[in-house]
Motif scaffolding. Structure first.
Motif, PDB file in Angstrom:
ATOM      1  N   LEU A 166       0.839  -1.208   0.000  1.00  0.00           N
ATOM      2  CA  LEU A 166       0.000   0.000   0.000  1.00  0.00           C
ATOM      3  C   LEU A 166       0.871   1.254   0.000  1.00  0.00           C
ATOM      4  O   LEU A 166       2.093   1.166   0.090  1.00  0.00           O
ATOM      5  N   GLU A 167       0.217   2.425  -0.080  1.00  0.00           N
ATOM      6  CA  GLU A 167       0.986   3.667  -0.119  1.00  0.00           C
ATOM      7  C   GLU A 167       1.624   3.976   1.241  1.00  0.00           C
ATOM      8  O   GLU A 167       1.226   3.412   2.263  1.00  0.00           O
ATOM      9  N   ASN A 168       2.611   4.891   1.205  1.00  0.00           N
ATOM     10  CA  ASN A 168       3.303   5.392   2.404  1.00  0.00           C
ATOM     11  C   ASN A 168       3.989   4.306   3.232  1.00  0.00           C
ATOM     12  O   ASN A 168       4.128   4.449   4.446  1.00  0.00           O
ATOM     13  N   SER A 169       4.411   3.222   2.612  1.00  0.00           N
ATOM     14  CA  SER A 169       4.998   2.125   3.392  1.00  0.00           C
ATOM     15  C   SER A 169       6.469   2.384   3.734  1.00  0.00           C
ATOM     16  O   SER A 169       6.969   1.881   4.728  1.00  0.00           O
ATOM     17  N   ILE A 170       7.162   3.194   2.914  1.00  0.00           N
ATOM     18  CA  ILE A 170       8.567   3.494   3.220  1.00  0.00           C
ATOM     19  C   ILE A 170       8.655   4.914   3.774  1.00  0.00           C
ATOM     20  O   ILE A 170       8.567   5.902   3.039  1.00  0.00           O
ATOM     21  N   THR A 171       8.816   4.980   5.087  1.00  0.00           N
ATOM     22  CA  THR A 171       8.892   6.275   5.773  1.00  0.00           C
ATOM     23  C   THR A 171      10.323   6.806   5.634  1.00  0.00           C
ATOM     24  O   THR A 171      11.241   6.042   5.302  1.00  0.00           O
ATOM     25  N   PRO A 172      10.552   8.084   5.940  1.00  0.00           N
ATOM     26  CA  PRO A 172      11.926   8.587   5.897  1.00  0.00           C
ATOM     27  C   PRO A 172      12.852   7.785   6.823  1.00  0.00           C
ATOM     28  O   PRO A 172      14.008   7.542   6.478  1.00  0.00           O
ATOM     29  N   GLU A 173      12.341   7.343   7.974  1.00  0.00           N
ATOM     30  CA  GLU A 173      13.180   6.560   8.907  1.00  0.00           C
ATOM     31  C   GLU A 173      13.607   5.250   8.257  1.00  0.00           C
ATOM     32  O   GLU A 173      14.773   4.852   8.337  1.00  0.00           O
ATOM     33  N   ILE A 174      12.662   4.578   7.590  1.00  0.00           N
ATOM     34  CA  ILE A 174      13.009   3.313   6.917  1.00  0.00           C
ATOM     35  C   ILE A 174      13.976   3.611   5.763  1.00  0.00           C
ATOM     36  O   ILE A 174      14.960   2.898   5.559  1.00  0.00           O
ATOM     37  N   ALA A 175      13.695   4.695   5.025  1.00  0.00           N
ATOM     38  CA  ALA A 175      14.530   5.045   3.860  1.00  0.00           C
ATOM     39  C   ALA A 175      16.003   5.154   4.247  1.00  0.00           C
ATOM     40  O   ALA A 175      16.885   4.725   3.497  1.00  0.00           O
ATOM     41  N   LYS A 176      16.244   5.698   5.441  1.00  0.00           N
ATOM     42  CA  LYS A 176      17.638   5.862   5.897  1.00  0.00           C
ATOM     43  C   LYS A 176      18.360   4.523   5.964  1.00  0.00           C
ATOM     44  O   LYS A 176      19.558   4.439   5.784  1.00  0.00           O
ATOM     45  N   ASN A 177      17.582   3.465   6.259  1.00  0.00           N
ATOM     46  CA  ASN A 177      18.208   2.145   6.442  1.00  0.00           C
ATOM     47  C   ASN A 177      18.064   1.211   5.241  1.00  0.00           C
ATOM     48  O   ASN A 177      18.456   0.053   5.325  1.00  0.00           O
ATOM     49  N   VAL A 178      17.470   1.705   4.157  1.00  0.00           N
ATOM     50  CA  VAL A 178      17.313   0.853   2.967  1.00  0.00           C
ATOM     51  C   VAL A 178      18.694   0.560   2.381  1.00  0.00           C
ATOM     52  O   VAL A 178      19.513   1.458   2.232  1.00  0.00           O
ATOM     53  N   LYS A 179      18.922  -0.734   2.066  1.00  0.00           N
ATOM     54  CA  LYS A 179      20.232  -1.100   1.499  1.00  0.00           C
ATOM     55  C   LYS A 179      20.140  -1.446   0.011  1.00  0.00           C
ATOM     56  O   LYS A 179      21.161  -1.573  -0.667  1.00  0.00           O
ATOM     57  N   ALA A 180      18.915  -1.606  -0.488  1.00  0.00           N
ATOM     58  CA  ALA A 180      18.745  -1.957  -1.905  1.00  0.00           C
ATOM     59  C   ALA A 180      19.300  -0.843  -2.794  1.00  0.00           C
ATOM     60  O   ALA A 180      19.296   0.322  -2.404  1.00  0.00           O
ATOM     61  N   LYS A 181      19.771  -1.239  -3.995  1.00  0.00           N
ATOM     62  CA  LYS A 181      20.313  -0.248  -4.922  1.00  0.00           C
ATOM     63  C   LYS A 181      19.241   0.247  -5.896  1.00  0.00           C
ATOM     64  O   LYS A 181      19.372   1.282  -6.538  1.00  0.00           O
ATOM     65  N   ILE A 182      18.188  -0.588  -6.005  1.00  0.00           N
ATOM     66  CA  ILE A 182      17.100  -0.235  -6.921  1.00  0.00           C
ATOM     67  C   ILE A 182      15.775  -0.433  -6.176  1.00  0.00           C
ATOM     68  O   ILE A 182      15.601  -1.442  -5.481  1.00  0.00           O
ATOM     69  N   ILE A 183      14.863   0.525  -6.324  1.00  0.00           N
ATOM     70  CA  ILE A 183      13.501   0.342  -5.803  1.00  0.00           C
ATOM     71  C   ILE A 183      12.559   0.408  -6.995  1.00  0.00           C
ATOM     72  O   ILE A 183      12.610   1.372  -7.782  1.00  0.00           O
ATOM     73  N   VAL A 184      11.732  -0.613  -7.142  1.00  0.00           N
ATOM     74  CA  VAL A 184      10.748  -0.610  -8.219  1.00  0.00           C
ATOM     75  C   VAL A 184       9.377  -0.530  -7.550  1.00  0.00           C
ATOM     76  O   VAL A 184       8.979  -1.445  -6.829  1.00  0.00           O
ATOM     77  N   GLU A 185       8.671   0.570  -7.774  1.00  0.00           N
ATOM     78  CA  GLU A 185       7.416   0.808  -7.050  1.00  0.00           C
ATOM     79  C   GLU A 185       6.251   0.033  -7.666  1.00  0.00           C
ATOM     80  O   GLU A 185       5.572   0.522  -8.566  1.00  0.00           O
ATOM     81  N   GLY A 186       6.043  -1.174  -7.159  1.00  0.00           N
ATOM     82  CA  GLY A 186       4.894  -1.974  -7.597  1.00  0.00           C
ATOM     83  C   GLY A 186       3.604  -1.345  -7.103  1.00  0.00           C
ATOM     84  O   GLY A 186       2.600  -1.271  -7.815  1.00  0.00           O
ATOM     85  N   ALA A 187       3.615  -0.859  -5.869  1.00  0.00           N
ATOM     86  CA  ALA A 187       2.439  -0.197  -5.294  1.00  0.00           C
ATOM     87  C   ALA A 187       2.369   1.241  -5.791  1.00  0.00           C
ATOM     88  O   ALA A 187       3.343   1.776  -6.321  1.00  0.00           O
ATOM     89  N   ASN A 188       1.232   1.868  -5.590  1.00  0.00           N
ATOM     90  CA  ASN A 188       1.089   3.292  -5.874  1.00  0.00           C
ATOM     91  C   ASN A 188       1.504   4.077  -4.640  1.00  0.00           C
ATOM     92  O   ASN A 188       1.046   3.783  -3.531  1.00  0.00           O
ATOM     93  N   GLY A 189       2.376   5.052  -4.834  1.00  0.00           N
ATOM     94  CA  GLY A 189       2.765   5.950  -3.735  1.00  0.00           C
ATOM     95  C   GLY A 189       3.375   5.282  -2.529  1.00  0.00           C
ATOM     96  O   GLY A 189       3.077   5.671  -1.404  1.00  0.00           O
ATOM     97  N   PRO A 190       4.261   4.291  -2.688  1.00  0.00           N
ATOM     98  CA  PRO A 190       4.791   3.605  -1.503  1.00  0.00           C
ATOM     99  C   PRO A 190       5.812   4.424  -0.710  1.00  0.00           C
ATOM    100  O   PRO A 190       6.079   4.101   0.437  1.00  0.00           O
ATOM    101  N   LEU A 191       6.379   5.470  -1.319  1.00  0.00           N
ATOM    102  CA  LEU A 191       7.371   6.276  -0.591  1.00  0.00           C
ATOM    103  C   LEU A 191       6.712   7.508   0.028  1.00  0.00           C
ATOM    104  O   LEU A 191       6.131   8.329  -0.677  1.00  0.00           O
TER     105      LEU A 191
END
Ligand code: NAD
Length: 415
Positions: free
Chosen positions: A294-319
């Protein structure tokens, strides 16, 4: 959490500024054209009556009839439906489809109702919104918790009201009832196609990459299946609303799909090496992360810890607002929703074309036409990214806004 629509406008605004978009056109695009709220009664199996709230929002129709799915979820709100309709305008435009954007929804937890109750809810909702939908006006489709069976009820309801069979009024119908081959897996297939292109842009073949996918619904499970089976990627982590599972050797997705059908969740899949939370899945050390819930699943706090090099947004508005900036700074390549998950609406377009012509295509034809359109849209977005030295989301918006702005200017403002 702030308004999702405000957050959508911010991302659009970045593109509008960069491309120096005409102020009048910008004002038009910042407002949805039409917002319908319906409150309707439905008789339950025990003869009691419940009243449901539903929405249909048409954001823009400059390029053609409005198009967009219908969501059944307890958190559906006007703000959410407006945002989803807004994204549809640009999703259709970035793909070069002759459609505007719309979305609908009912505030309901479908798991709490029997199949007969859901049928009555679906039919009454569609009847209520039929004043604004139609094959030349606005063509709904599936989204979260809505299925080909529900699309069949929608199509039948509309057909009963107008007095003839109108196949083109909704897409995502069952094959054999005006549905298209390849529609069910189309969004996941499109996600896989752009994931492979993004991997290539990073200089690595996707078959050498590991993948984590949040959400094992229509989008997530077919993205997992196609990325692993056809593209050779190793899908090491998957989740649904109950939790996530991990397997360093990669999962057999077909087996996992069977398990989900039988048990309703993958969170206790016995062949997983370990279980984890959805938060942990999003910060795993993988090459590609696909948020497909669903949308808004990656918060700024989570974003800081993301290690993936690529994000492909399958959901609408997940960031969530703020997450983009953090990830862009870290050099993460984000393939934005309006491009990444556009495979679904693209095959919906093929379905609508087939319905209007009453002439149906083979699966291979659908898949190769989809592949070609996803490739073209990715390439056009990439060129725009280079032209403006910007991120892919802003580039995709610029491609899309140019098309909507062109149509709006050529049509003129009525009267
Ligand atoms: P779906 O109902 O088939 O699946 C949703 C999945 O997300 C389920 O597995 C559910 O368990 C999981 N989920 C829900 N909340 C979660 C949470 N908090 N954490 C982890 N998982 C959670 O829905 P779908 O059709 O696959 O849609 C998923 C997303 O993709 C939505 O944003 C939708 O708008 C978007 N989308 C769908 C299509 C389509 O063709 N179905 C097309 C484009 C975009």
């Amino acid at each position: 959490m702030g308004s999702t629509y405000e957050s959508a406008l911010k991302k659009f605004g970045k593109a509008a500024e960069l491309m120096n978009l005409d102020h009048g056109i910008r004002k038009i695009l910042e407002h949805p054209k039409r917002q319908l709220i319906v409150e309707f009664p439905v008789t339950m199996d025990d003869d009691s009556i419940e009243v449901f709230t539903g929405y249909r929002v048409q954001h823009n129709v400059a390029l053609g009839p409005a198009k967009g799915g219908v969501r059944y979820h307890p958190n559906v709100s006007l703000d959410e439906v407006k945002s989803l309709a807004f994204w549809m305008t640009f999703k259709c435009a970035v793909m070069g489809l002759p459609y505007g954007g719309a979305k609908g929804g009912i505030k309901i937890d479908p798991k709490q109702y029997s199949k007969k109750e859901l049928e009555r809810v679906s039919r009454r909702y569609f009847s209520e919104i039929s004043i604004v939908v139609g094959p030349d006006k606005d063509i709904p489709a599936p989204d979260v918790n809505t299925t080909p069976d529900i699309m069949a009820w929608f199509m039948d309801t509309y057909s009963m009201n107008v007095g003839y069979s109108s196949m083109g009024v909704v897409t995502g119908k069952p094959v054999g009832l005006g549905g298209s081959q390849g529609r069910t897996e189309a969004t996941g297939r499109g996600v896989s196609t752009v994931a492979a292109l993004a991997a290539k842009a990073k200089g690595v073949d996707i078959s050498k990459m590991t993948v984590a996918i949040e959400g094992f619904g229509n989008v997530g499970k077919y993205a997992a299946l196609i990325m692993s089976k056809e593209k050779g990627a190793k899908v090491v982590a998957l989740s649904d609303s109950k939790g996530a599972v991990y397997n360093s050797n990669g999962f057999d997705i077909e087996e996992l799909m069977k398990y989900k059908d039988e048990h309703g969740t993958i969170s206790d899949y016995p062949k997983a090496e370990s279980k984890m939370s959805n938060e942990e899945l999003k910060t795993l050390d993988v090459d590609i992360l696909v948020p497909a819930a669903l949308e808004n699943s990656i918060t700024p706090e989570i974003a800081k810890n993301v290690k993936a090099k690529i994000i492909v947004e399958g959901a609408n508005g997940p960031l969530m607002t703020g997450a983009d900036e953090i990830l862009n700074e870290k050099g993460v390549l984000i393939v934005p929703d309006i491009l990444a998950n556009a495979g679904g609406v693209t095959v919906s377009y093929f379905e609508w074309v087939q319905d209007l012509q009453s002439f149906f295509w083979k699966k291979a034809q659908v898949n190769s036409a989809l592949e070609e359109m996803m490739n073209n849209a990715f390439e056009e977005t990439w060129k725009m990214k280079e032209k403006y030295s910007t991120d892919m989301r802003t580039a995709a918006y610029i491609v899309a806004i140019n098309r909507v702005a062109f149509a709006t200017k050529k049509r003129g403002i009525y009267p």
